[in-house]
Design a protein around this motif. Structure first.
Motif, PDB file in Angstrom:
ATOM      1  N   ARG A  89      -3.646  11.836   1.118  1.00  0.00           N
ATOM      2  CA  ARG A  89      -3.949  10.526   0.529  1.00  0.00           C
ATOM      3  C   ARG A  89      -2.640   9.754   0.408  1.00  0.00           C
ATOM      4  NH1 ARG A  89      -7.691   9.063  -4.707  1.00  0.00           N
ATOM      5  NH2 ARG A  89      -6.376   7.497  -5.708  1.00  0.00           N
ATOM      6  N   ILE A  90      -2.604   8.560   1.016  1.00  0.00           N
ATOM      7  CA  ILE A  90      -1.404   7.730   0.963  1.00  0.00           C
ATOM      8  C   ILE A  90      -1.758   6.338   0.438  1.00  0.00           C
ATOM      9  CG2 ILE A  90      -0.165   8.963   2.778  1.00  0.00           C
ATOM     10  CD1 ILE A  90      -1.038   6.771   4.743  1.00  0.00           C
ATOM     11  N   THR A  91      -0.769   5.689  -0.191  1.00  0.00           N
ATOM     12  CA  THR A  91      -0.970   4.358  -0.739  1.00  0.00           C
ATOM     13  C   THR A  91       0.252   3.491  -0.456  1.00  0.00           C
ATOM     14  OG1 THR A  91       0.088   4.346  -2.940  1.00  0.00           O
ATOM     15  CG2 THR A  91      -1.935   5.623  -2.718  1.00  0.00           C
ATOM     16  N   THR A  92       0.064   2.179  -0.601  1.00  0.00           N
ATOM     17  CA  THR A  92       1.188   1.240  -0.500  1.00  0.00           C
ATOM     18  C   THR A  92       1.558   0.671  -1.871  1.00  0.00           C
ATOM     19  OG1 THR A  92      -0.260  -0.666  -0.061  1.00  0.00           O
ATOM     20  CG2 THR A  92       0.545   0.588   1.861  1.00  0.00           C
ATOM     21  N   GLU A  93       1.138   1.341  -2.940  1.00  0.00           N
ATOM     22  CA  GLU A  93       1.367   0.839  -4.292  1.00  0.00           C
ATOM     23  C   GLU A  93       2.854   0.560  -4.534  1.00  0.00           C
ATOM     24  OE1 GLU A  93       0.367   1.972  -8.954  1.00  0.00           O
ATOM     25  OE2 GLU A  93       0.180   3.506  -7.388  1.00  0.00           O
ATOM     26  N   GLY A  94       3.141  -0.638  -5.031  1.00  0.00           N
ATOM     27  CA  GLY A  94       4.503  -1.015  -5.358  1.00  0.00           C
ATOM     28  C   GLY A  94       5.373  -1.342  -4.162  1.00  0.00           C
ATOM     29  N   LYS A  95       4.813  -1.218  -2.951  1.00  0.00           N
ATOM     30  CA  LYS A  95       5.605  -1.428  -1.741  1.00  0.00           C
ATOM     31  C   LYS A  95       5.031  -2.535  -0.852  1.00  0.00           C
ATOM     32  CE  LYS A  95       7.344   3.313  -1.746  1.00  0.00           C
ATOM     33  NZ  LYS A  95       7.390   4.638  -1.068  1.00  0.00           N
ATOM     34  N   LYS A  96       3.719  -2.480  -0.617  1.00  0.00           N
ATOM     35  CA  LYS A  96       3.045  -3.528   0.141  1.00  0.00           C
ATOM     36  C   LYS A  96       1.748  -3.864  -0.583  1.00  0.00           C
ATOM     37  CE  LYS A  96       5.730  -4.274   3.719  1.00  0.00           C
ATOM     38  NZ  LYS A  96       6.296  -5.621   4.011  1.00  0.00           N
ATOM     39  N   GLU A  97       1.771  -4.985  -1.300  1.00  0.00           N
ATOM     40  CA  GLU A  97       0.588  -5.429  -2.033  1.00  0.00           C
ATOM     41  C   GLU A  97       0.282  -6.863  -1.621  1.00  0.00           C
ATOM     42  OE1 GLU A  97       1.108  -4.680  -6.221  1.00  0.00           O
ATOM     43  OE2 GLU A  97       1.392  -2.521  -5.915  1.00  0.00           O
ATOM     44  N   PHE A  98      -1.002  -7.196  -1.574  1.00  0.00           N
ATOM     45  CA  PHE A  98      -1.425  -8.473  -1.028  1.00  0.00           C
ATOM     46  C   PHE A  98      -2.455  -9.132  -1.938  1.00  0.00           C
ATOM     47  CE2 PHE A  98      -0.105  -5.776   2.452  1.00  0.00           C
ATOM     48  CZ  PHE A  98       0.741  -6.610   3.172  1.00  0.00           C
ATOM     49  N   LYS A  99      -2.362 -10.447  -2.024  1.00  0.00           N
ATOM     50  CA  LYS A  99      -3.334 -11.272  -2.747  1.00  0.00           C
ATOM     51  C   LYS A  99      -3.965 -12.230  -1.752  1.00  0.00           C
ATOM     52  CE  LYS A  99      -3.655 -14.715  -6.469  1.00  0.00           C
ATOM     53  NZ  LYS A  99      -2.877 -15.466  -7.486  1.00  0.00           N
TER      54      LYS A  99
END
Length: 255
Positions: A89-99
């Motif tokens: 399981r991988i995430t982009t939390e705190g590194k690549k976030e989009f609105k």
């Protein structure tokens, strides 16, 4: 009426909206020989002690070794090991976030009873406000106990868990090769697509209440493959393993 709309969509009796993707603003093509850890975080373990089974009675333990990056693909391999299961399981939390934007991934699914791959997003403020107030956008979920069904779901404080705001749509060839899964997220509406065909949308009139519309803040991506659980199914066919979940790319377009 809900089931009728799905039937009409599948039989081509209602028009599907043309997907409009704007300028490409970010992409991950999984080039090279390893995950870019300036972009991706590994989430490890089984959720214990604070959230064992990740709140869903899932059976897998996540490692940083159940994957490979090769030939422009990320492959997550889910295995039966001893009395348990391992996955990634991988995430982009705190590194690549989009609105806002059109988010899309090209994916090849694992199959079999008990398998549960996903491509999804969580609100970047989850550590401050918790779930479900932070919001969740499930761009693609698939459970092996329901062949050919693609799930697209939103979780908010008002509608979450078993009462989530979502739709499942049948695609007879879902398990064959790669398919596109996307979401067009604007300040007014969220619309889900499979192979550029609209499958679900949500646009509440009042977006001032974060319990109804938490989707006015940055979200981050998650890619994972779970095993079993309340949604994946408590019955797991151990004969299916190992299974591979293959990700070609993740892209974000302006809208």
């Amino acid at each position: 009426m809900k089931n009728l709309s799905v039937l009409l969509l599948l039989t081509g009796l209602v028009a599907t909206a043309q997907v409009k993707k704007g300028k490409l603003i970010w992409e991950e093509n999984f080039d090279g020989k390893a995950l870019n850890e300036k972009v991706w975080n590994f989430e490890l373990g089984n959720g214990c002690p604070n959230n064992c089974g990740f709140g869903n009675a899932e059976k897998q333990t996540y490692t940083n070794s159940n994957h490979k990056v090769e030939g422009g693909f990320l492959t997550i391999t889910t295995k039966k090991e001893g009395d348990g299961y391992t996955s990634t399981r991988i995430t982009t939390e705190g590194k690549k976030e989009f609105k806002y934007g059109y988010m899309e991934a090209r994916l090849k699914l694992p199959v079999g009873k008990g398998i549960w791959p996903a491509f999804w997003m969580l609100g970047g403020n989850i550590d401050q406000v918790g779930w479900p107030l932070a919001g969740e956008i499930d761009i693609m979920e698939y459970v092996g106990r329901e062949p050919h069904m693609a799930y697209a779901t939103l979780h908010t404080t008002e509608t979450h868990g078993e009462h989530a705001n979502g739709e499942k749509t049948e695609f007879k060839n879902l398990e064959e090769g790669f398919h596109l899964y996307g979401v067009n997220w604007t300040k007014d509406k969220i619309t889900f697509y499979v192979d550029d065909k609209e499958v679900h949308s949500f646009a509440p009139q009042d977006k001032s209440d974060p319990k109804v519309w938490p989707f006015n803040q940055p979200f981050y991506f998650i890619l994972n493959c779970a095993v079993g659980g309340y949604f994946g199914g408590m019955e797991v066919d151990n004969g299916i393993f190992p299974q591979q979940y293959v990700i070609d790319y993740v892209k974000v377009f302006a809208n």
